[in-house]
Design a protein around this motif. Structure first.
Motif, PDB file in Angstrom:
ATOM      1  N   SER A  93       2.831  10.014   5.885  1.00 26.54           N
ATOM      2  CA  SER A  93       3.487   9.030   4.958  1.00 26.54           C
ATOM      3  C   SER A  93       3.279   7.465   5.283  1.00 26.54           C
ATOM      4  CB  SER A  93       5.165   9.368   5.463  1.00 26.54           C
ATOM      5  OG  SER A  93       5.517  10.583   4.704  1.00 26.54           O
ATOM      6  N   SER A  94       2.891   7.443   6.620  1.00 27.63           N
ATOM      7  CA  SER A  94       2.673   6.135   7.030  1.00 27.63           C
ATOM      8  C   SER A  94       1.171   5.619   7.197  1.00 27.63           C
ATOM      9  CB  SER A  94       3.189   5.714   8.427  1.00 27.63           C
ATOM     10  OG  SER A  94       2.602   6.753   9.423  1.00 27.63           O
ATOM     11  N   LYS A  95       0.290   6.554   6.728  1.00 23.61           N
ATOM     12  CA  LYS A  95      -1.283   6.402   6.713  1.00 23.61           C
ATOM     13  C   LYS A  95      -1.560   5.069   5.823  1.00 23.61           C
ATOM     14  CE  LYS A  95      -5.693   8.975   5.993  1.00 23.61           C
ATOM     15  NZ  LYS A  95      -5.930  10.149   5.500  1.00 23.61           N
ATOM     16  N   GLY A  96      -2.623   4.426   6.586  1.00 22.54           N
ATOM     17  CA  GLY A  96      -3.180   3.112   5.975  1.00 22.54           C
ATOM     18  C   GLY A  96      -2.177   1.902   5.869  1.00 22.54           C
ATOM     19  N   GLY A  97      -1.133   2.016   6.512  1.00 25.21           N
ATOM     20  CA  GLY A  97      -0.369   1.087   6.887  1.00 25.21           C
ATOM     21  C   GLY A  97       0.689   0.884   5.627  1.00 25.21           C
ATOM     22  N   ALA A  98       0.700   1.887   4.860  1.00 25.49           N
ATOM     23  CA  ALA A  98       1.645   1.878   3.844  1.00 25.49           C
ATOM     24  C   ALA A  98       3.305   1.607   4.103  1.00 25.49           C
ATOM     25  CB  ALA A  98       1.532   3.285   2.888  1.00 25.49           C
ATOM     26  N   VAL A  99       3.970   1.014   3.159  1.00 25.39           N
ATOM     27  CA  VAL A  99       5.330   0.597   3.481  1.00 25.39           C
ATOM     28  C   VAL A  99       6.047   2.307   3.415  1.00 25.39           C
ATOM     29  CG1 VAL A  99       7.585  -0.211   2.499  1.00 25.39           C
ATOM     30  CG2 VAL A  99       5.413  -1.471   2.501  1.00 25.39           C
ATOM     31  N   VAL A 100       6.756   2.555   4.529  1.00 31.18           N
ATOM     32  CA  VAL A 100       7.451   3.810   4.430  1.00 31.18           C
ATOM     33  C   VAL A 100       8.892   3.855   3.855  1.00 31.18           C
ATOM     34  CG1 VAL A 100       8.102   5.651   6.019  1.00 31.18           C
ATOM     35  CG2 VAL A 100       6.138   4.347   6.638  1.00 31.18           C
ATOM     36  N   ARG A 101       9.170   4.495   2.891  1.00 30.76           N
ATOM     37  CA  ARG A 101      10.331   4.806   2.279  1.00 30.76           C
ATOM     38  C   ARG A 101      11.029   5.618   3.208  1.00 30.76           C
ATOM     39  NH1 ARG A 101       9.533   4.269  -4.009  1.00 30.76           N
ATOM     40  NH2 ARG A 101       8.526   2.420  -4.310  1.00 30.76           N
TER      41      ARG A 101
END
Length: 226
Positions: A93-101
């Motif tokens: 879910s947090s791969k690649g620095g994506a914003v986690v909802r």
């Protein structure tokens, strides 16, 4: 004549009709099988409980979830598998620095952990259905052998036209021996099934408790991230 009045288990087996012999051998094999399952599953549950206790102790002493996951990733016991499933979902879910909802992650984390728990409990429950089958079927198989043996005994009595106890007893004892073997196979299987089912339930409750604590810890970390 001495052989005819020998009522030892081996003599009763050797004197039995081929059908009754098959029933007896089958029941004996079922008894051995059930004991093998009982011993194997009992040892497995003890091992799982020891591993869970050690794992949880290390878990609560860990400085960070990431470091602990890297150190424990290769462990294969149920507690480790549940933790690994949760951490794998968190990393995805947090791969690649994506914003986690946060709410979406909590939902996916809970789903992944529940699937892992169901899978591990299923593995621990493996072959318990065999014990349940042996426990419920064995008495009826033994009864079939008894009925067949009594029919054969009555046929022999009618053929010899002799109803003395020396003639009747071996055939009746042979027939009842099949019922005894049925109970011999069924009783340990039923007791073992109930005890192992209780043990699996305790392990499941422990896994659920650990998973909830783990999810609470993850939730607090998400809240701390803002």
């Amino acid at each position: 004549m001495a052989a005819a009045t020998d009522l030892s288990p081996w003599a009763l087996f050797m004197q039995a009709d081929i059908v009754v012999k098959i029933v007896m051998v089958g029941l004996l094999a079922a008894s051995i099988w059930s004991w093998a399952i009982i011993i194997d599953r009992t040892q497995k549950l003890r091992q799982v409980n020891k591993q869970a206790e050690a794992f949880e102790g290390r878990f609560w002493k860990a400085d960070s979830l990431e470091d602990f996951h890297n150190a424990q990733a290769k462990l294969a016991h149920p507690s480790a598998q549940i933790f690994n499933s949760g951490m794998t979902e968190w990393r995805r879910s947090s791969k690649g620095g994506a914003v986690v909802r946060k709410e979406g992650l909590r939902t996916r984390l809970s789903s992944a952990i529940n699937v892992a728990i169901d899978r591990e409990v299923g593995l621990l429950s493996d072959r318990l259905n065999v014990l349940a089958t042996i426990g419920s079927v064995s008495p009826f198989v033994g009864l079939f052998g008894t009925v067949w043996g009594i029919m054969r005994a009555f046929t022999s009595i009618a053929a010899t036209q002799n109803t003395t106890l020396a003639v009747v007893a071996p055939g009746i004892a042979e027939a009842l021996f099949a019922t005894a073997l049925g109970l011999f196979a069924a009783i340990p299987a039923v007791i073992g099934y109930n005890r192992l089912l209780h043990g699996v339930g305790q392990v499941e409750a422990r896994l659920v408790g650990f998973s909830e604590e783990f999810q609470n810890l993850v939730s607090r970390e998400l809240d701390a991230q803002g």
